[in-house]
Design an enzyme around this catalytic site. Sequence first.
Site, short mmCIF file in Angstrom:
data_model
loop_
_atom_site.label_atom_id
_atom_site.label_comp_id
_atom_site.label_asym_id
_atom_site.label_seq_id
_atom_site.Cartn_x
_atom_site.Cartn_y
_atom_site.Cartn_z
N GLY A 216 0.81 -1.22 0.00
CA GLY A 216 0.00 0.00 0.00
C GLY A 216 0.84 1.27 0.00
CB CYS A 217 4.23 2.13 0.95
SG CYS A 217 3.86 2.61 2.62
CD GLN A 218 3.54 6.84 -5.65
OE1 GLN A 218 3.30 7.71 -4.83
NE2 GLN A 218 3.44 7.05 -6.95
#
Length: 141
Positions: free
Chosen positions: A50-52
């Site tokens: 969920g982290c870019q």
Amino acid sequence: MTINEIQEQIIEDFSYYEDWMEKYEHIISLGKELPLIEEQYKTEENLIKGCQSRVWLHADYKDGIVYFTADSDAIITKGLVGLMISVLSGQSPKDIANADIYFIDKIGLKSHLSPTRSNGLLAMLKQMKMYAVALNAVHPS
């Protein structure tokens, strides 16, 4: 210090900065102080979904306390995970799992982050709480 005492300290620290450029500089400096994850823990399993940017998070459990280490390939994200670690590391799994994390809204961080960074920050918090819930199940206090 309790989780809420640490959050109050962060809110106070951020109140000294007048604009968001100064606040971002503070966040970046927090990233430079981050307890770095050991290379052996920079694995696919420790990447936060969920982290870019790429963010690795590892939890150690010792004497009833959870200690987090992390790293990121992006300087702002490294600072954000550093902020989360400063609040939650060194606490019991139960306290982490039950923590109400309110400093993010109080310092205006949520409204000043891009949607992808904001989602990443929530993913970090969710992962830290999941570690705490799992550790609490294995080592109930």
